[in-house]
Design an enzyme around this catalytic site. Sequence first.
Site, PDB file in Angstrom:
ATOM      1  CG  HIS A   1      -2.162   0.844   1.009  1.00 56.08           C
ATOM      2  ND1 HIS A   1      -3.288   0.712   1.787  1.00 56.08           N
ATOM      3  CD2 HIS A   1      -2.460   1.798   0.109  1.00 56.08           C
ATOM      4  CE1 HIS A   1      -4.209   1.561   1.383  1.00 56.08           C
ATOM      5  NE2 HIS A   1      -3.733   2.238   0.366  1.00 56.08           N
TER       6      HIS A   1
ATOM      7  CE1 TYR B   1      -8.856   7.132   6.610  1.00 53.51           C
ATOM      8  CE2 TYR B   1      -9.716   5.573   5.006  1.00 53.51           C
ATOM      9  CZ  TYR B   1      -8.783   6.513   5.372  1.00 53.51           C
ATOM     10  OH  TYR B   1      -7.767   6.831   4.509  1.00 53.51           O
TER      11      TYR B   1
ATOM     12  CB  SER C   1     -10.013   6.176   1.336  1.00 55.81           C
ATOM     13  OG  SER C   1     -10.631   5.273   0.443  1.00 55.81           O
TER      14      SER C   1
ATOM     15  CB  THR D   1      -6.297   8.959   0.754  1.00 57.71           C
ATOM     16  OG1 THR D   1      -5.468   8.673   1.883  1.00 57.71           O
ATOM     17  CG2 THR D   1      -6.072   7.945  -0.349  1.00 57.71           C
TER      18      THR D   1
END
EC number: 2.3.1.21
Length: 556
Positions: A223, A339, A341, A352
């Site tokens: 990531h 959350y 993104s 992001t």
Amino acid sequence: MVNSNYYMMDFLYVTPTPLQAARAGNAVHALLLYRHRLNRQEILPNLLMGMRPLCSAQYEKIFNTTRVPGIQKDYIRHLHDSRHVAVFHRGRFFRLGTHSRNGLLSPRALEHQFQQILDDSSPACPHEEHLAALTAAAPRGTWAQVRRTLKTQAVEALEAVEGAAFFVSLDSEPAGLSREDPAASLDAYAHALLAGRGHDRWFDKSFTLIVFSNGKLGLSVEHSWADCPISGHMWEFTLATECFQLGYAADGHCKGCADPTLPQPQRLQWDLPDQIHPSISLALRGAKLLSENVDCHVFPFSRFGKSFIRRCHLSSDSFIQIALQLAHFRDRGQFCLTYESAMTRLFLEGRTETVRSCTREACNFVRAMEDKEKTDPQRLALFRVAVDKHQALLKAAMSGQGVDRHLFALYVVSRFLHLQSPFLTQVHSEQWQLSTSQIPVQQMHLFDVHNYPDYVSSGGGFGPADDHGYGVSYIFMGDDMVTFHISSKKSSTKTDSHRLGQHIEDALLDVASLFQAGQHLQRRSRGLGEEDSTHRRGSLSNQNEGRKAPGMSADL
């Protein structure tokens, strides 16, 4: 592994060929065609609303990239070019060349190379089989120290892996949707992509292409170098190219002829000294614990999709987000920090920002849905207010007006300056019990969802951000389906991925029933039954019984 890397799935209902080496050959060729177009700057930048170009900086590190562990911090190592891929099969590592003097190898030539690896019966060396567990679960400082040893004891093998265009894992087990137990097979497929066996992916490579024994594909993506829309763009091109452009012969092999003059793939030799064996064993134990603890659940919601939401004159993403708030409240009996993104690629090198989807407006709607005294018109009015609020937050996040990246930067500065800030410490310690993300379909022109509705990627997923929380990813497959990927920890007594999945389906149907166009939708017991599993006219295993895609044999 699980806590950072995420996965991308293959087509849900079809597998273009059951031959593992053939699928690997076409997929690797298609991926390298994408890299060729990327190097020649032939990939057009994405445009926001067809007008504003988004920053493309993240694309640079898709290929030839590795995350290198450090004692204090990791760093990204990116090479200008690489003419090979690293391959893992039954505990052995191989270096497979992807080019000859005439250029990129053909799919059939690559298939022949992969088949030689599959046919190689040599055993793995001691501890070689579990070496990659160091990239999965070892403390990064420990892995950095072991890597220093490898740099002196096994430098050629390490360089072949870290310097590869990407990593390929040839799994010995099948995966994907099966007729016998559709629901369980999808969950197992997601788990195999997210965690595998903990030692059969090199989790530090920018991505690992996973090819299962029955020809099913998937990606495991690191990531730190980029976000999901970047790897998703590459994955769309890969799936479309290998099926619609390259295709397969009637017997399931790649088209064309093999090249018997090519040198065989090189078996990598690891000289693993005794002092690193305990680190490998400890990492493997940690990877197995992580793998065994994650609870994955994938289900395609087929009652309605983007076309229905569009008829309601609403944002499809906001519709899902508010429904998720209703589902989570029913699951846990309370609201939580949520959350979502949002990309900030309107800015140079943007990554992001967070959309905090659990708003007062969303909570008011959820309470109204659970209040028997409220009428449907009242609930619908509150739902529209919640959607408008979510849209405003999304636009603010995308335009640099979010709060979370700003707060995190202030927290980093306070640590650097050794300044105590109780407020920033509290903000940094808050847990995201519901972490969500939509996987966008960015290149609809590559797919013909009307004539070939089965040939659409089924998205991907990620692990939960909190030990007592959920990770929820979703993708709109065509106009009439949404596929959800849910994860949680089995060790938590508060979460259950399947339970939340049922709440999501019920919440979507309850919200849809507030609209006149959705009042015919009724709740029913969920499961991939006969109607759900075949309504897309595709097969559940390796036989495409529906319309064949261009470039494919009708016999497959």
